[in-house]
Motif scaffolding. Structure first.
Motif, PDB file in Angstrom:
ATOM      1  N   HIS A 143       0.874  -1.177   0.000  1.00 21.17           N
ATOM      2  CA  HIS A 143       0.000   0.000   0.000  1.00 21.17           C
ATOM      3  C   HIS A 143       0.903   1.217   0.000  1.00 21.17           C
ATOM      4  CE1 HIS A 143      -2.809   2.912   2.199  1.00 21.17           C
ATOM      5  NE2 HIS A 143      -3.257   2.794   0.968  1.00 21.17           N
ATOM      6  N   ALA A 144       0.992   1.888  -1.154  1.00 19.21           N
ATOM      7  CA  ALA A 144       1.968   2.967  -1.280  1.00 19.21           C
ATOM      8  C   ALA A 144       1.568   3.917  -2.396  1.00 19.21           C
ATOM      9  CB  ALA A 144       3.355   2.396  -1.574  1.00 19.21           C
ATOM     10  N   ASP A 145       2.139   5.103  -2.364  1.00 20.69           N
ATOM     11  CA  ASP A 145       2.047   6.080  -3.448  1.00 20.69           C
ATOM     12  C   ASP A 145       3.464   6.370  -3.919  1.00 20.69           C
ATOM     13  OD1 ASP A 145       1.688   8.138  -5.210  1.00 20.69           O
ATOM     14  OD2 ASP A 145       0.837   9.555  -3.769  1.00 20.69           O
ATOM     15  N   LEU A 146       3.917   5.615  -4.902  1.00 17.39           N
ATOM     16  CA  LEU A 146       5.279   5.776  -5.395  1.00 17.39           C
ATOM     17  C   LEU A 146       5.376   6.858  -6.461  1.00 17.39           C
ATOM     18  CD1 LEU A 146       6.616   2.116  -5.531  1.00 17.39           C
ATOM     19  CD2 LEU A 146       6.538   3.735  -3.626  1.00 17.39           C
ATOM     20  N   THR A 168      -3.566  -3.601 -15.601  1.00 18.66           N
ATOM     21  CA  THR A 168      -4.686  -3.608 -16.549  1.00 18.66           C
ATOM     22  C   THR A 168      -5.503  -2.328 -16.404  1.00 18.66           C
ATOM     23  OG1 THR A 168      -5.938  -4.920 -14.929  1.00 18.66           O
ATOM     24  CG2 THR A 168      -4.942  -6.115 -16.764  1.00 18.66           C
ATOM     25  N   GLY A 169      -4.872  -1.202 -16.683  1.00 20.04           N
ATOM     26  CA  GLY A 169      -5.631   0.032 -16.725  1.00 20.04           C
ATOM     27  C   GLY A 169      -5.147   1.147 -15.838  1.00 20.04           C
ATOM     28  N   CYS A 170      -4.096   0.924 -15.054  1.00 21.49           N
ATOM     29  CA  CYS A 170      -3.681   1.988 -14.132  1.00 21.49           C
ATOM     30  C   CYS A 170      -2.633   2.915 -14.728  1.00 21.49           C
ATOM     31  CB  CYS A 170      -3.166   1.392 -12.819  1.00 21.49           C
ATOM     32  SG  CYS A 170      -1.561   0.610 -12.960  1.00 21.49           S
ATOM     33  N   VAL A 171      -1.908   2.478 -15.777  1.00 19.88           N
ATOM     34  CA  VAL A 171      -0.898   3.351 -16.369  1.00 19.88           C
ATOM     35  C   VAL A 171      -1.605   4.522 -17.043  1.00 19.88           C
ATOM     36  CG1 VAL A 171       0.878   3.552 -18.138  1.00 19.88           C
ATOM     37  CG2 VAL A 171       0.818   1.544 -16.654  1.00 19.88           C
ATOM     38  N   GLY A 172      -1.143   5.684 -16.742  1.00 18.70           N
ATOM     39  CA  GLY A 172      -1.816   6.912 -17.126  1.00 18.70           C
ATOM     40  C   GLY A 172      -2.161   7.679 -15.866  1.00 18.70           C
ATOM     41  N   TYR A 173      -2.576   6.935 -14.864  1.00 19.88           N
ATOM     42  CA  TYR A 173      -2.726   7.478 -13.510  1.00 19.88           C
ATOM     43  C   TYR A 173      -1.426   7.215 -12.737  1.00 19.88           C
ATOM     44  CZ  TYR A 173      -7.594   7.470 -14.924  1.00 19.88           C
ATOM     45  OH  TYR A 173      -8.767   7.673 -15.614  1.00 19.88           O
ATOM     46  N   THR A 175       2.551   6.583 -13.384  1.00 19.52           N
ATOM     47  CA  THR A 175       3.483   6.968 -14.439  1.00 19.52           C
ATOM     48  C   THR A 175       4.803   6.214 -14.313  1.00 19.52           C
ATOM     49  OG1 THR A 175       4.574   8.774 -13.242  1.00 19.52           O
ATOM     50  CG2 THR A 175       2.461   9.272 -14.312  1.00 19.52           C
ATOM     51  N   ASP A 176       5.768   6.653 -15.133  1.00 22.18           N
ATOM     52  CA  ASP A 176       7.092   6.043 -15.073  1.00 22.18           C
ATOM     53  C   ASP A 176       7.761   6.254 -13.719  1.00 22.18           C
ATOM     54  OD1 ASP A 176       9.096   8.624 -15.504  1.00 22.18           O
ATOM     55  OD2 ASP A 176       7.222   8.824 -16.602  1.00 22.18           O
ATOM     56  N   ALA A 177       7.315   7.243 -12.935  1.00 23.12           N
ATOM     57  CA  ALA A 177       7.895   7.455 -11.608  1.00 23.12           C
ATOM     58  C   ALA A 177       7.700   6.222 -10.738  1.00 23.12           C
ATOM     59  CB  ALA A 177       7.265   8.674 -10.935  1.00 23.12           C
ATOM     60  N   PRO A 202      -0.901   8.089 -23.683  1.00 21.03           N
ATOM     61  CA  PRO A 202       0.275   7.695 -24.465  1.00 21.03           C
ATOM     62  C   PRO A 202       1.286   6.947 -23.590  1.00 21.03           C
ATOM     63  CG  PRO A 202       0.367  10.038 -23.955  1.00 21.03           C
ATOM     64  CD  PRO A 202      -0.974   9.562 -23.491  1.00 21.03           C
ATOM     65  N   TYR A 203       1.789   5.837 -24.110  1.00 21.79           N
ATOM     66  CA  TYR A 203       2.790   5.066 -23.374  1.00 21.79           C
ATOM     67  C   TYR A 203       4.210   5.522 -23.707  1.00 21.79           C
ATOM     68  CZ  TYR A 203       4.904   0.993 -21.078  1.00 21.79           C
ATOM     69  OH  TYR A 203       5.629   0.175 -20.232  1.00 21.79           O
ATOM     70  N   GLU A 204       4.371   6.311 -24.758  1.00 25.04           N
ATOM     71  CA  GLU A 204       5.708   6.692 -25.201  1.00 25.04           C
ATOM     72  C   GLU A 204       6.545   7.350 -24.106  1.00 25.04           C
ATOM     73  OE1 GLU A 204       2.962   7.090 -26.896  1.00 25.04           O
ATOM     74  OE2 GLU A 204       3.319   5.891 -28.703  1.00 25.04           O
ATOM     75  N   PRO A 205       6.002   8.284 -23.306  1.00 25.53           N
ATOM     76  CA  PRO A 205       6.833   8.859 -22.240  1.00 25.53           C
ATOM     77  C   PRO A 205       7.310   7.827 -21.230  1.00 25.53           C
ATOM     78  CG  PRO A 205       4.905  10.224 -22.637  1.00 25.53           C
ATOM     79  CD  PRO A 205       4.691   8.948 -23.394  1.00 25.53           C
ATOM     80  N   VAL A 206       6.459   6.837 -20.948  1.00 26.91           N
ATOM     81  CA  VAL A 206       6.857   5.767 -20.032  1.00 26.91           C
ATOM     82  C   VAL A 206       7.965   4.936 -20.663  1.00 26.91           C
ATOM     83  CG1 VAL A 206       6.086   3.705 -18.804  1.00 26.91           C
ATOM     84  CG2 VAL A 206       4.564   5.687 -18.981  1.00 26.91           C
TER      85      VAL A 206
END
Length: 276
Positions: A143-146, A168-173, A175-177, A202-206
């Motif tokens: 349980h974290a906010d990375l 399954t759907g969280c990338v975008g919320y 990020t690469d961080a 967009p996935y390109e920045p990730v």
């Protein structure tokens, strides 16, 4: 209904309830299906990882796992229809949380494939994580906010040993961080990653950020239905977001569904995988 900054409906109440009955009731009405579509790809990737890396019992980290849905499908060889039926059936309505947990634990004991895979869930919802762990779908939780900070020593210890990272759907919320901090927690190696990403993000920045850590990214052919739009208003707002991202919604989001694409990010030079 409330909407987030992308125009999507927010379902905060169903993600933070003590048990998943509300989650499955609401999402059943929207034909939520991305975990079913993701399951064979995740299963194949686990098998490919075992063969390529010689790891018989890999650890999977599911980012944005909510109530442990992907783990439940993979561990118990179940489908979303099985879970929809479990949590919306009349007999489940009369159970308290402890009773529902006990029923799920019996389900896991009866259906666990026993293949040695260890499932760790990562999510911002403490109640969802607690339920998934108590029910036996997840072996451990984070349980974290990375997005905001590095993991604590305890969180890093739970992330350590991750072989594969799924979502399954969280990338975008997320990020690469977050993904970079997950990778850094492994110290001596990079985990394989497979992310189903809504086309509005967009996935390109990730991919570019992960490339700096030693990853190569590829996109799997095809698109994957996530769920129906909850309203005409949500569809209109998401179409605006998609237009801003310069994505053509014709025949896809324009027809009433949210769609995702699958991206694989793996260490540079890793053996080829065959997910077709």
């Amino acid at each position: 209904m409330d909407f987030d900054e992308t125009g999507k409906t927010t379902f905060d109440d169903i993600y933070t309830a003590p048990d998943p009955r509300g989650y499955f009731t609401v999402l059943r009405g929207l034909d939520y299906q991305i975990p079913d579509l993701a399951k064979p790809y995740f299963a194949k990737l686990i098998a490919e990882y075992r063969q390529a890396e010689g790891v018989p019992a890999p650890q999977v980290l599911d980012i944005g796992c909510s109530y442990g849905i992907n783990a439940a499908l993979l561990r118990c060889d179940a489908g979303m229809d099985d879970l929809f039926a479990r949590y919306t059936r009349e007999s489940a309505a009369g159970l308290d949380r402890d009773g529902l947990v006990a029923d799920d634990r019996r389900f896991v004991r009866a259906h666990d494939r026993g293949d040695g895979v260890r499932y760790v869930g990562f999510d911002a919802s403490a109640p969802a994580l607690a339920y998934a762990h108590d029910a036996g779908f997840l072996d451990d939780t984070v349980h974290a906010d990375l997005e905001a900070a590095d993991p604590t020593p305890e969180q890093a210890a739970r992330l350590a040993g991750t072989d594969l990272v799924f979502s399954t759907g969280c990338v975008g919320y997320v990020t690469d961080a977050t993904l970079a901090r997950v990778a850094a927690a492994q110290r001596d190696r990079l985990p394989w990653m497979a992310h189903f990403v809504l086309r509005m993000f967009p996935y390109e920045p990730v991919a570019e950020a992960l490339a700096g850590l030693g990853y190569e990214t590829s996109k799997v052919a095809g698109v994957f239905k996530q769920r129906r739009f909850s309203s005409a208003e949500e569809q209109e707002q998401v179409l605006d977001t998609i237009a801003t991202a310069r994505v053509d919604p014709t025949g896809l989001e324009s027809e009433g569904w949210l769609y995702a694409e699958l991206y694989l990010s793996r260490p540079r030079g890793a053996v080829p995988v065959h997910l077709g």
